[in-house]
Design a protein around this motif. Structure first.
Motif, PDB file in Angstrom:
ATOM      1  N   PHE A   1       1.057  -1.068  -0.515  1.00 30.25           N
ATOM      2  CA  PHE A   1      -0.130   0.162  -0.123  1.00 30.25           C
ATOM      3  C   PHE A   1       0.473   1.343  -0.289  1.00 30.25           C
ATOM      4  O   PHE A   1       0.284   2.443  -0.053  1.00 30.25           O
ATOM      5  N   GLN A   2       2.104   0.797  -0.091  1.00 29.96           N
ATOM      6  CA  GLN A   2       3.259   2.348  -0.011  1.00 29.96           C
ATOM      7  C   GLN A   2       3.151   3.435  -0.382  1.00 29.96           C
ATOM      8  O   GLN A   2       3.157   4.743  -0.330  1.00 29.96           O
TER       9      GLN A   2
ATOM     10  N   SER B   1      -0.767   6.978  -1.025  1.00 29.08           N
ATOM     11  CA  SER B   1      -0.856   8.028  -0.188  1.00 29.08           C
ATOM     12  C   SER B   1      -2.123   9.087   0.246  1.00 29.08           C
ATOM     13  O   SER B   1      -2.609   9.975   0.852  1.00 29.08           O
TER      14      SER B   1
ATOM     15  N   TRP C   1       4.050  -3.338   9.544  1.00 30.08           N
ATOM     16  CA  TRP C   1       3.873  -1.763   8.762  1.00 30.08           C
ATOM     17  C   TRP C   1       3.943  -1.456   7.706  1.00 30.08           C
ATOM     18  O   TRP C   1       4.357  -0.635   7.069  1.00 30.08           O
TER      19      TRP C   1
ATOM     20  N   PHE D   1      -0.180   8.116   6.045  1.00 28.81           N
ATOM     21  CA  PHE D   1      -1.043   6.688   6.956  1.00 28.81           C
ATOM     22  C   PHE D   1      -2.963   7.237   6.721  1.00 28.81           C
ATOM     23  O   PHE D   1      -3.586   8.695   6.851  1.00 28.81           O
TER      24      PHE D   1
ATOM     25  N   LEU E   1      -9.232   1.826   9.077  1.00 26.71           N
ATOM     26  CA  LEU E   1      -8.562   0.481   9.072  1.00 26.71           C
ATOM     27  C   LEU E   1      -9.469   0.010   9.290  1.00 26.71           C
ATOM     28  O   LEU E   1      -9.433   0.041  10.754  1.00 26.71           O
TER      29      LEU E   1
ATOM     30  N   PHE F   1       2.896  -0.318   4.405  1.00 24.03           N
ATOM     31  CA  PHE F   1       2.674   1.235   4.560  1.00 24.03           C
ATOM     32  C   PHE F   1       3.410   1.471   4.290  1.00 24.03           C
ATOM     33  O   PHE F   1       3.332   2.898   3.818  1.00 24.03           O
ATOM     34  N   GLN F   2       5.132   1.449   4.232  1.00 23.77           N
ATOM     35  CA  GLN F   2       5.807   2.277   4.423  1.00 23.77           C
ATOM     36  C   GLN F   2       5.999   3.440   2.255  1.00 23.77           C
ATOM     37  O   GLN F   2       5.594   2.110   1.204  1.00 23.77           O
TER      38      GLN F   2
END
Length: 515
Positions: free
Chosen positions: A334-335, A338, A355, A363, A367, A358-359
């Motif tokens: 999911f990086q 944004s 984590w 965020f 969720l 998502f990097q």
């Protein structure tokens, strides 16, 4: 699911009005049913002139109103609305008011539309024929309706087939509703003569593939093909749909989405592929969808989330991956999202979520993670911290480890080791002090039993010797002192009994050590 929205009024496409002829002069040939004669056009002229100011004369609606119908000014007194719904009609009425802008023939028993079924109605913008028993529409049935913008044919379950020239006369049509007609296919050229078509509703039909009739509809913005039997989205099935903004293929039988299937749909904002049979997606499944805002993939059979799937979806705001079989999410999946506002991962098989998925650094707002068998160890510490700070993630129930099973992640306590590393709740709870004696390992119990037997079996020493003996119990053993087998006869029975007891003790020790 069969509607395309309410009528939009008649002001946006004012065309050239028919030239009135002198009253009483009949046009050549018999007048087709429902058509407007020249005399009627002459009488209608004042109403047509008033229409430019936004009003229709009431008498224009009364002329030619079918006996089973009601006629009157439409909303805001714009146009003449004819309502014939639930009138028990088995045929189309032979005449309608020439001023009619909307005709509702829903829920009757109409079975056939013949040639020029509605005659000539120059002002008609909206025609609804939903919930009838139509089985066949003659090519040319809609001739004479050149300004028609919206046509509703939904819920004619016996229609099954449409001729390629069924809509040939409707060059200004913008909205077409064919939902729940149980159509087996759409002819390739069916929509070719509708350059202005913007909305197509064709849900609940029997198509096995995306109809080729959609290709090349450059002005189409909304297409609804849900609740059907479509099995795949092929690479060329959506060619030329450059203005398409919303596409629903929800609740079909889609097993495959080919790479590049949406490459011509650069304007697409909403894509619904939920409740299908997708078990995997190619890396380029959503290539080119840079404006996509909502993607629904819930209710499929996806087992993992790959990093390559969403690489091009920089504008995505809503992502639904719920009700799948997802057990693993790749790092960086999911990086690039944004702008994501909500991510639905509920109803899967996830035990962990890193984590790193998502990097690097954003965020989302919400969720959704409930109905997953979460393992609430240090791998989810980041999620608990995020929930405590600013994140919104309701209901993250722990399935393991056993020490926190049944708790919500928000109530799980994580420790910190002297070196700064996270301590799992299971280890933390195991090291915490608790009232009462704790169970001892079998080896410790055996050692203490051995010491006790040594004391019981050892012969009593004189007081002087006892004073010189070592006091620590750790030095005790089961070995008898030297000379114990000799000496006076009164000690022999004691030693024999001690030998039996020693043998039993050794058996007990062996059993304890074995367990």
């Amino acid at each position: 699911m069969d509607g395309l929205g309410e009528p939009q009024g008649a002001s946006e496409e004012e065309g050239t009005r028919p030239t009135p002829r002198p009253a009483g002069i009949q046009l050549g040939g018999p007048r087709p049913p429902g058509s407007c004669s020249s005399g009627m056009l002459a009488l209608l002229l004042p109403a047509l002139m008033l229409s430019r100011a936004g009003a229709w004369a009431p008498e224009a609606c009364a002329r030619g109103c079918p006996a089973a119908c009601s006629c009157g000014p439409g909303p805001g007194e714009r146009g003449c609305w004819v309502r014939c719904d639930r009138a028990g009609l088995l045929r189309v009425p032979p005449e309608f008011p020439c001023a009619a802008t909307s005709i509702d023939l829903d829920r009757n028993g109409l079975r056939l539309l013949g040639e020029r079924a509605f005659g000539t109605l120059p002002a008609l913008r909206r025609l609804s024929l939903r919930h009838n028993n139509l089985t066949f529409i003659t090519p040319g049935a809609f001739r004479g309706l050149g300004r028609l913008a919206e046509l509703r044919l939904a819920h004619n379950g016996a229609l099954r087939y449409l001729h390629a020239r069924t809509f040939a006369a409707l060059g200004r049509l913008r909205r077409l509703d064919l939902a729940a007609c149980r159509l087996l296919a759409l002819p390739e050229r069916l929509l070719a003569g509708l350059p202005g078509l913007r909305e197509l509703a064709a849900a609940a039909n029997l198509f096995r593939r995306v109809p080729g009739a959609l290709r090349g509809l450059a002005n189409l913005t909304h297409a609804r093909l849900e609740h059907g039997r479509v099995e795949a989205v092929a690479a060329g099935s959506l060619r030329g749909l450059g203005r398409l903004r919303a596409l629903s293929l929800q609740a079909n039988r889609v097993r495959a989405v080919h790479a590049g299937a949406f490459r011509d749909c650069a304007a697409l904002e909403h894509l619904l592929l939920g409740d299908n049979r997708l078990a995997a997606l190619p890396a380029g499944a959503f290539r080119g969808l840079g404006r996509l805002r909502a993607l629904h993939l819930g209710g499929n059979a996806l087992g993992r989330v790959a990093r390559a799937w969403f690489a091009d979806l920089a504008e995505l705001e809503l992502l639904y991956l719920d009700r799948n079989a997802i057990a693993f999410v790749e790092d960086g999946a999911f990086q690039n999202l944004s702008g994501l506002l909500a991510l639905h991962l509920n109803g899967n098989r996830l035990t962990a979520l890193a984590w790193a998925a998502f990097q690097p650094g954003f965020f989302l707002g919400r969720l959704f993670l409930f109905r997953n068998p979460w393992r609430c160890d240090c791998g989810l510490r980041w999620l608990r911290d995020w929930m405590d700070s600013s994140g919104h993630a309701a209901e993250v129930p722990c399935a393991s480890p056993g020490s926190v099973a049944g708790l919500d992640l928000s109530r799980v306590a994580f420790g910190r080791a002297p070196d700064g590393l996270c301590v799992d709740p299971e280890e933390l709870n195991g090291s915490a002090s608790s009232p009462g004696p704790s169970p001892e390992p079998a080896a410790t119990t055996a050692s203490r039993l051995s010491s006790l037997l040594s004391r019981l079996l050892a012969p009593r020493a004189p007081a002087g010797e006892a004073a010189n003996a070592t006091a620590g119990p750790g030095n005790a053993s089961l070995a008898l002192p030297s000379g114990a087998l000799g000496g006076s006869g009164h000690s022999t029975p004691f030693l024999l009994g001690a030998g039996v007891l020693l043998s039993a003790a050794r058996h007990v020790l062996f059993v304890l050590q074995a367990h």
